[in-house]
Design a protein around this motif. Structure first.
Motif, short mmCIF file in Angstrom:
data_model
loop_
_atom_site.label_atom_id
_atom_site.label_comp_id
_atom_site.label_asym_id
_atom_site.label_seq_id
_atom_site.Cartn_x
_atom_site.Cartn_y
_atom_site.Cartn_z
N LYS A 192 -35.72 44.94 41.31
CA LYS A 192 -37.07 44.36 40.53
C LYS A 192 -37.86 45.60 40.27
N PRO A 193 -37.64 46.20 39.29
CA PRO A 193 -38.39 47.45 38.80
C PRO A 193 -39.87 47.44 38.90
N ASP A 194 -40.31 46.06 38.48
CA ASP A 194 -41.81 45.78 38.14
C ASP A 194 -42.36 45.47 39.44
N SER A 195 -41.79 45.02 40.46
CA SER A 195 -42.23 44.59 41.79
C SER A 195 -43.31 45.48 42.11
N PHE A 196 -44.11 45.11 43.18
CA PHE A 196 -45.02 46.10 43.82
C PHE A 196 -45.55 45.67 45.34
N GLY A 197 -45.60 46.69 46.28
CA GLY A 197 -46.08 46.41 47.48
C GLY A 197 -46.61 47.48 48.17
N ILE A 198 -47.25 47.57 49.33
CA ILE A 198 -47.74 48.61 50.05
C ILE A 198 -47.02 48.62 51.42
N ILE A 199 -46.67 49.90 51.54
CA ILE A 199 -45.92 50.31 52.88
C ILE A 199 -46.69 50.69 54.19
N GLU A 200 -46.66 50.00 55.15
CA GLU A 200 -47.24 50.27 56.50
C GLU A 200 -46.45 50.19 57.75
N TYR A 201 -46.80 50.93 58.80
CA TYR A 201 -45.95 50.88 59.88
C TYR A 201 -46.40 49.56 60.78
#
Length: 282
Positions: A192-201
Motif C-alpha cells: 500500500k504505497p499511499d499508507s503512512f505510519g511512524i516507527i518507534e521502538y
C-alpha cells in the motif's frame, strides 16, 4: 730328560689323533659328551634370557620414542588441519556474505539512484538508552551526519557523529520521535504505497511499533514495511520489517502494528551508508 718330554708329547699327539678319528667316525655321542653339551646349553640359555630381556627392553624404549614422536606429529597435523578448516569456513562465510552484498547493490541500482558506502562495524555500545555502533568510514570517505544506514536485510539507523575516519550510527531502536531531538522514521506498507505510519521502538516486546496507521490501511500479518520517503533523512524504499500483529488505537480511528525488524541488530558486521544524490535548488 729332553727325550722323555718328547716321547710324552708324541704319545699325547697319537692319543689325540686316535680320539679324533674315533669321534669323527661315529654318529652318536658318548654320555660324557652329551653331559658336557647339555651343561653348556643350559648355561648358555640361562645367560641368554636376561641378556635378551635387556636387549628387548632397550629396543622397546626406542620404539616407544618413535611412537611418541609420531603421535606428536599427528597432533600437530590435526591442530593445523583444524585451524585451516576454521579459516576455510570463515573465508567461505565471508565470501557468501560479500556476494550477497554485491548482489544487493546491483539490485538496488536497478531500483533507485542511491549509492552505497560499504563499512565495517568496529565497535558498539551496550547502553540500552542509546544503542550505537561505530563504523570505519568517516568524512574522508564522504560520510555526513544524518545519513541513513542499512544492511542487506534492512534499515539499521542514522549517522549521528562523524570523524575523519570513523562514524557513529544511532540504531533505530533508540530513535525517539517524541523527544526534542527525535528523528521520526516515516513508513508505509509495501503493498500500500499511499499508507503512512511512524516507527518507534517497543521496549516491552523488543520489537518496532508502527503507529498512526489510517483505518483504511488496516495492517495485515506478514505485510512488509518500508521507509515512505516522506522524511528528509530516510530515503524511500528501505525495508524496515514485517508486521507480526496489529491492534486498534487512538479511539478506534487508527491502527498500531508490531513490526519484527528486518535487520539483525545483534549480528552487525558490515553495513551500507546510503548516499542520496543532492537535489539542486532552482
Amino acid at each position: 730328560m729332553r727325550n722323555k718330554r718328547l716321547f710324552i708329547l708324541m704319545i699325547g699327539l697319537i692319543v689325540f689323533i686316535a680320539l679324533m678319528g674315533i669321534t669323527l667316525g661315529r654318529s652318536k655321542l658318548t654320555w660324557p659328551e652329551k653331559f658336557v653339551n647339555d651343561a653348556f646349553g643350559t648355561v648358555q640359555g640361562v645367560l641368554y634370557r636376561p641378556v635378551g630381556a635387556v636387549a628387548d627392553f632397550f629396543r622397546d624404549l626406542g620404539r616407544l620414542s618413535d611412537v611418541y614422536k609420531e603421535n606428536e606429529q599427528l597432533r600437530m597435523t590435526v591442530a593445523q588441519y583444524t585451524q585451516d578448516q576454521i579459516k576455510f569456513n570463515k573465508l567461505e562465510a565471508d565470501n557468501k556474505r560479500l556476494q550477497e552484498m554485491l548482489d544487493f547493490t546491483e539490485e538496488q541500482k536497478n531500483m533507485d539512484n542511491y549509492s552505497y558506502l560499504i563499512a565495517q562495524v568496529v565497535g558498539s555500545t551496550s547502553n540500552p538508552y542509546e544503542k550505537t555502533i561505530t563504523i570505519n568510514r568517516g568524512s574522508k570517505n564522504g560520510v555526513k551526519p544524518d545519513m541513513a544506514v542499512r544492511t542487506v536485510d534492512g534499515l539499521v539507523g542514522l549517522v549521528s557523529k562523524v570523524k575523519n575516519f570513523t562514524s557513529t550510527v544511532t540504531l533505530i531502536t533508540t530513535l525517539d520521535p517524541n523527544s526534542s531531538k527525535g528523528t521520526p522514521v516515516s513508513a508505509s506498507f509495501l503493498s500500500k504505497p499511499d499508507s503512512f505510519g511512524i516507527i518507534e521502538y517497543d521496549e516491552e516486546s523488543n520489537m518496532l511499533q508502527m503507529s498512526k496507521i489510517d483505518e483504511k490501511d488496516k495492517p495485515m500479518d506478514g505485510d512488509k514495511v518500508i521507509t515512505s520517503g516522506l522524511s528528509s533523512l530516510f530515503p524511500k524504499g528501505v525495508i524496515i520489517g514485517t508486521v507480526k500483529n496489529s491492534q486498534v488505537g487512538d479511539f478506534g480511528l487508527t491502527y498500531t502494528a508490531i513490526i519484527e525488524p528486518a535487520a539483525k541488530f545483534d549480528h552487525l558486521r558490515e553495513v551500507f551508508v546510503i548516499v542520496v544524490p543532492e537535489v539542486e535548488e532552482p
